[in-house]
Design an enzyme around this catalytic site. Structure first.
Site, mmCIF file in Angstrom:
data_model
loop_
_atom_site.group_PDB
_atom_site.id
_atom_site.type_symbol
_atom_site.label_atom_id
_atom_site.label_comp_id
_atom_site.label_asym_id
_atom_site.label_seq_id
_atom_site.Cartn_x
_atom_site.Cartn_y
_atom_site.Cartn_z
ATOM 1 N N HIS A 151 15.483 45.798 6.566
ATOM 2 C CA HIS A 151 15.101 47.326 6.875
ATOM 3 C C HIS A 151 16.214 48.178 6.686
ATOM 4 O O HIS A 151 17.602 47.700 7.221
ATOM 5 C CB HIS A 151 14.507 47.363 8.101
ATOM 6 N N GLU A 177 17.446 50.415 8.813
ATOM 7 C CA GLU A 177 18.208 50.360 10.024
ATOM 8 C C GLU A 177 18.903 49.180 10.471
ATOM 9 O O GLU A 177 20.020 49.166 10.972
ATOM 10 C CB GLU A 177 16.921 50.706 11.272
ATOM 11 N N CYS A 223 13.238 47.242 14.272
ATOM 12 C CA CYS A 223 13.979 48.301 14.246
ATOM 13 C C CYS A 223 14.481 48.936 15.402
ATOM 14 O O CYS A 223 15.709 48.944 15.929
ATOM 15 C CB CYS A 223 14.103 49.231 13.164
#
Length: 169
Positions: free
Chosen positions: A51, A53, A84
């Protein structure tokens, strides 16, 4: 300043969309300077943890030379998922700013409240709704196109339709 760094996150989200990834982008700032930026790369890397992040936190830690990002702000186009949000807490990031709240899957304050969980050793302030319309439009266009191609997309009924700017301290 929030809009400036959110624009950097939006540029990353657009890059993700161009790569066929869910268009989420992230930027991390420290002392008024951009130190990391990333976008979702789950499909490209065949990694469910890739992801925006997570990738940006890894870059920021390398830039700072420490896993503790205690003087950084993370900007992301969509509310962080629970994974995250957990990484944000572990990295000790004190402030998170996002564009679109995700009431169906949000891990920061919506479905789960990881950023303000009293039982954890760190909490993060948050601000939602920064450049919300642009962030929402990018996500909705991506999923509209995907539904047109394969008939699949996020569930209807509230996804990416959160109220305007909110924050917690």
């Amino acid at each position: 300043m929030d809009e400036l760094f959110m624009r950097a996150a939006l540029a990353q989200a657009r890059a993700a969309a161009e790569d066929g990834e869910v268009p989420v982008g992230c930027a991390i700032a420290r002392g008024g300077h951009l130190i990391a930026k990333a976008h979702n790369q789950v499909e490209r890397l065949k990694d469910p943890t890739a992801h925006a992040e997570i990738l940006a936190i890894t870059q920021a830690a390398a830039a700072v030379g420490d896993w503790r990002l205690t003087d950084c702000t993370l900007y992301v186009t969509k509310e962080p998922c629970v994974m995250c949000a957990g990484a944000i807490i572990l990295a000790r990031i004190p402030r998170v700013v996002w564009g679109v709240t995700d009431p169906l899957r949000g891990g920061a304050v919506s479905l789960f409240q990881v950023l303000q969980q009293a039982d954890l050793n760190h909490r993060a302030e948050w601000t939602a709704g920064v450049l919300e319309a642009e962030c929402r439009a990018l996500l909705q266009a991506f999923f509209r196109q995907r539904r047109g191609r394969d008939g699949k997309g996020p569930e209807e009924g509230g996804v990416f339709t959160a109220p305007s700017t909110q924050s917690a301290r």
